[in-house]
Design a protein around this motif. Structure first.
Motif, PDB file in Angstrom:
ATOM      1  N   ASP A 213       0.825  -1.209   0.000  1.00 43.86           N
ATOM      2  CA  ASP A 213       0.000   0.000   0.000  1.00 43.86           C
ATOM      3  C   ASP A 213       0.863   1.265   0.000  1.00 43.86           C
ATOM      4  N   THR A 214       1.944   1.243   0.759  1.00 46.08           N
ATOM      5  CA  THR A 214       2.871   2.376   0.786  1.00 46.08           C
ATOM      6  C   THR A 214       3.459   2.604  -0.602  1.00 46.08           C
TER       7      THR A 214
ATOM      8  N   SER B 171       0.937   4.299  -2.725  1.00 47.48           N
ATOM      9  CA  SER B 171       0.714   5.695  -2.315  1.00 47.48           C
ATOM     10  C   SER B 171       1.866   6.601  -2.742  1.00 47.48           C
TER      11      SER B 171
END
Length: 111
Positions: free
Chosen positions: A88-89, A92
């Protein structure tokens, strides 16, 4: 050579000595050291190196993220939760995953 043998200590020593030798640490150097740490089964060090990239001003790339996700999944260091958090990082930060990244994330979820 260090990565193939899992000589993570030597890889980290080389990485850490670069600034004193006037050589800039870059993403390829960090990736190689993280790869050696993963092969040497020192997943804690993989995560430390990954975190230290940012403080050193080095931006992780798809290989960096894939290595960390793979390490979390293969060696049960944080398992699937940590692998998905890193995935997810990655998204993002607008780093596009590749087939290796997706495979590592799936593997982490299965194990």
């Amino acid at each position: 050579a260090c990565a193939q043998r899992g000589n993570w200590e030597i890889a980290c020593t080389i990485l850490n000595s670069m600034p004193s030798q006037g050589v800039e640490q870059n993403v390829a150097c960090y990736n190689a050291a993280m790869n050696a740490c993963e092969k040497g089964k020192n997943i804690k060090k993989v995560l430390e190196l990954f975190d230290s990239m940012e403080t050193s001003g080095v931006k992780p790339d798809v290989i960096s993220f894939s290595t960390v996700i793979s390490a979390c999944g293969r060696h049960k260091m944080g398992g699937s939760e940590r692998a998905i958090e890193i995935f997810d990082t990655m998204e993002s930060r607008n780093v596009s995953p590749n087939v290796v990244t997706f495979s590592a994330a799936i593997f982490a979820c299965v194990n």
